[in-house]
Design a protein around this motif. Structure first.
Motif, short mmCIF file in Angstrom:
data_model
loop_
_atom_site.label_atom_id
_atom_site.label_comp_id
_atom_site.label_asym_id
_atom_site.label_seq_id
_atom_site.Cartn_x
_atom_site.Cartn_y
_atom_site.Cartn_z
N ASP A 65 0.91 -0.63 -0.19
CA ASP A 65 0.00 0.10 0.00
C ASP A 65 1.35 0.95 0.42
OD1 ASP A 65 -2.46 0.99 -0.19
OD2 ASP A 65 -1.97 1.59 2.78
N ARG A 66 2.09 1.16 0.88
CA ARG A 66 2.79 2.27 0.60
C ARG A 66 3.74 2.94 -0.60
NH1 ARG A 66 4.97 0.95 5.28
NH2 ARG A 66 6.45 -0.38 4.24
N ILE A 67 4.06 1.53 -0.30
CA ILE A 67 4.84 1.70 -2.23
C ILE A 67 3.78 1.97 -3.37
CG2 ILE A 67 5.55 0.24 -4.17
CD1 ILE A 67 6.81 -1.84 -2.48
N TYR A 68 2.71 1.63 -3.30
CA TYR A 68 1.57 1.96 -4.44
C TYR A 68 1.47 3.29 -4.02
CZ TYR A 68 -2.84 1.93 -7.04
OH TYR A 68 -3.95 2.82 -7.95
N ARG A 69 0.88 3.83 -3.89
CA ARG A 69 0.89 5.74 -2.78
C ARG A 69 2.26 6.14 -3.37
NH1 ARG A 69 0.06 5.54 2.78
NH2 ARG A 69 -0.57 3.51 2.93
N THR A 105 -5.05 4.13 -11.23
CA THR A 105 -6.30 4.00 -10.68
C THR A 105 -6.72 3.53 -9.30
OG1 THR A 105 -7.31 2.69 -11.54
CG2 THR A 105 -7.79 3.93 -13.10
N GLU A 106 -7.81 3.53 -8.34
CA GLU A 106 -8.27 3.05 -7.34
C GLU A 106 -7.95 1.56 -7.38
OE1 GLU A 106 -11.73 4.52 -4.95
OE2 GLU A 106 -11.26 6.02 -5.77
N ALA A 107 -8.62 0.91 -8.36
CA ALA A 107 -8.37 -0.38 -8.63
C ALA A 107 -7.69 -1.51 -9.47
CB ALA A 107 -9.74 -0.86 -8.82
N PHE A 108 -6.66 -0.28 -10.27
CA PHE A 108 -5.43 -0.93 -11.08
C PHE A 108 -4.47 -0.12 -11.45
CE2 PHE A 108 -10.22 -2.22 -12.58
CZ PHE A 108 -9.47 -3.96 -12.63
N ILE A 109 -3.00 -0.83 -10.81
CA ILE A 109 -2.48 0.19 -12.33
C ILE A 109 -1.77 -0.36 -14.07
CG2 ILE A 109 -1.23 0.84 -10.67
CD1 ILE A 109 1.21 -1.56 -10.57
N VAL A 111 0.52 -1.51 -16.52
CA VAL A 111 2.32 -1.66 -17.08
C VAL A 111 1.95 -2.36 -18.58
CG1 VAL A 111 4.69 -2.05 -16.57
CG2 VAL A 111 2.78 -1.72 -14.15
N ASN A 112 3.12 -1.56 -19.10
CA ASN A 112 3.37 -2.77 -20.24
C ASN A 112 1.68 -3.37 -20.45
OD1 ASN A 112 6.04 -2.52 -20.06
ND2 ASN A 112 6.17 -4.86 -19.08
N ASP A 113 0.91 -1.80 -21.19
CA ASP A 113 -0.08 -2.48 -21.88
C ASP A 113 -0.99 -3.14 -21.22
OD1 ASP A 113 -0.26 0.00 -23.24
OD2 ASP A 113 1.14 -1.41 -25.09
N ARG A 114 -0.95 -3.86 -19.98
CA ARG A 114 -1.64 -4.78 -19.11
C ARG A 114 -2.34 -3.73 -18.15
NH1 ARG A 114 -0.74 -9.97 -19.13
NH2 ARG A 114 0.98 -9.19 -20.37
N ASP A 115 -3.48 -4.32 -17.94
CA ASP A 115 -3.87 -3.63 -17.21
C ASP A 115 -4.12 -4.84 -15.42
OD1 ASP A 115 -4.78 -1.19 -17.75
OD2 ASP A 115 -6.95 -2.50 -18.57
N ILE A 116 -3.60 -4.36 -14.32
CA ILE A 116 -3.46 -5.13 -13.03
C ILE A 116 -3.66 -4.83 -12.02
CG2 ILE A 116 -1.13 -6.14 -11.62
CD1 ILE A 116 0.69 -5.82 -14.22
N LYS A 117 -4.82 -5.95 -11.39
CA LYS A 117 -5.75 -5.34 -9.97
C LYS A 117 -5.03 -5.97 -8.96
CE LYS A 117 -9.92 -8.34 -10.59
NZ LYS A 117 -10.65 -9.45 -10.27
N LEU A 118 -5.01 -4.28 -8.59
CA LEU A 118 -4.74 -4.33 -6.68
C LEU A 118 -4.16 -5.12 -6.11
CD1 LEU A 118 -5.16 -0.25 -6.36
CD2 LEU A 118 -2.88 -1.24 -7.51
N SER A 119 -6.05 -6.37 -5.92
CA SER A 119 -5.51 -7.37 -5.04
C SER A 119 -5.03 -8.18 -5.81
CB SER A 119 -7.30 -7.54 -5.23
OG SER A 119 -7.59 -7.85 -6.49
N ASP A 120 -4.28 -8.26 -6.37
CA ASP A 120 -3.97 -10.32 -7.84
C ASP A 120 -2.16 -9.38 -7.18
OD1 ASP A 120 -5.94 -10.39 -8.65
OD2 ASP A 120 -5.83 -10.02 -10.00
N ILE A 121 -1.80 -7.93 -6.98
CA ILE A 121 -0.20 -7.62 -6.51
C ILE A 121 -0.22 -8.86 -5.67
CG2 ILE A 121 1.33 -6.63 -6.70
CD1 ILE A 121 -0.39 -4.25 -8.40
N SER A 122 1.43 -8.74 -6.08
CA SER A 122 1.58 -9.74 -4.87
C SER A 122 3.53 -9.26 -4.11
CB SER A 122 1.82 -11.13 -4.89
OG SER A 122 3.06 -11.56 -5.93
N ASN A 123 3.67 -8.39 -5.34
CA ASN A 123 4.77 -7.62 -5.04
C ASN A 123 5.38 -6.35 -6.14
OD1 ASN A 123 7.80 -7.01 -3.41
ND2 ASN A 123 9.01 -9.37 -4.45
N ILE A 124 5.68 -5.23 -5.67
CA ILE A 124 6.43 -4.26 -6.44
C ILE A 124 7.36 -3.93 -6.80
CG2 ILE A 124 5.82 -1.74 -7.26
CD1 ILE A 124 2.75 -1.97 -6.01
N VAL A 125 8.81 -3.40 -7.12
CA VAL A 125 10.20 -3.56 -7.14
C VAL A 125 10.57 -2.61 -7.66
CG1 VAL A 125 12.00 -3.91 -7.03
CG2 VAL A 125 10.24 -5.27 -6.54
N PHE A 126 10.47 -1.30 -7.19
CA PHE A 126 10.77 0.30 -8.55
C PHE A 126 12.43 -0.77 -8.76
CE2 PHE A 126 8.45 1.98 -4.70
CZ PHE A 126 7.81 2.67 -6.04
#
Length: 132
Positions: A65-69, A105-109, A111-126
């Motif tokens: 959540d912190r990374i997403y913000r 958006t509030e529910a999706f990001i 990346v590479n023309d692919r909509d990914i639900k926030l509830s499906d994300i397990s890790n984000i790395v810069f």
């Protein structure tokens, strides 16, 4: 026994009155064919290993959540996300995609023309890669 076949034993081999088949055409009749259309693709679907969805601990969800913000459009990231099986939504595969954040958006990001639900994300790395 030999006497029974004496009449035909030394006869010449019979010849056909038809023209011989061309080599190209003869090869086609022995070529492999698909008796069941779509069977190979169904077999390949079954070979894919599916897993259940990970249940993330609270501290990992807070970190995401912190990374997403902190995400902004144009940032280079690598995202690990759950891709559900269309036949069994509780099972799927974890995939990773790397690229620029195109929209948030509030529910999706995206990346590479692919909509990914926030509830499906397990890790984000810069990532520090320069992506054009």
């Amino acid at each position: 026994m030999k006497e029974a076949y004496q009449k035909i034993l030394y006869l010449p081999r019979p010849r056909s009155n038809r023209y011989p088949m061309a080599v190209e055409r003869r090869a086609k009749q022995f070529a492999p064919f698909a008796a069941l259309k779509g069977f190979e693709s169904k077999i390949q679907e079954k070979e894919v290993i599916y897993r259940g969805r990970k249940i993330l601990p609270d501290d990992k969800r807070e970190e995401l959540d912190r990374i997403y913000r902190a995400l902004r459009e144009g940032m280079a990231i690598a995202v690990e996300y759950f891709s559900a099986n269309p036949y069994w939504p509780d099972e799927g595969q974890y995939k990773t995609t790397e690229g620029k954040v195109q929209s948030i958006t509030e529910a999706f990001i995206q990346v590479n023309d692919r909509d990914i639900k926030l509830s499906d994300i397990s890790n984000i790395v810069f990532t520090d890669k320069k992506l054009d």
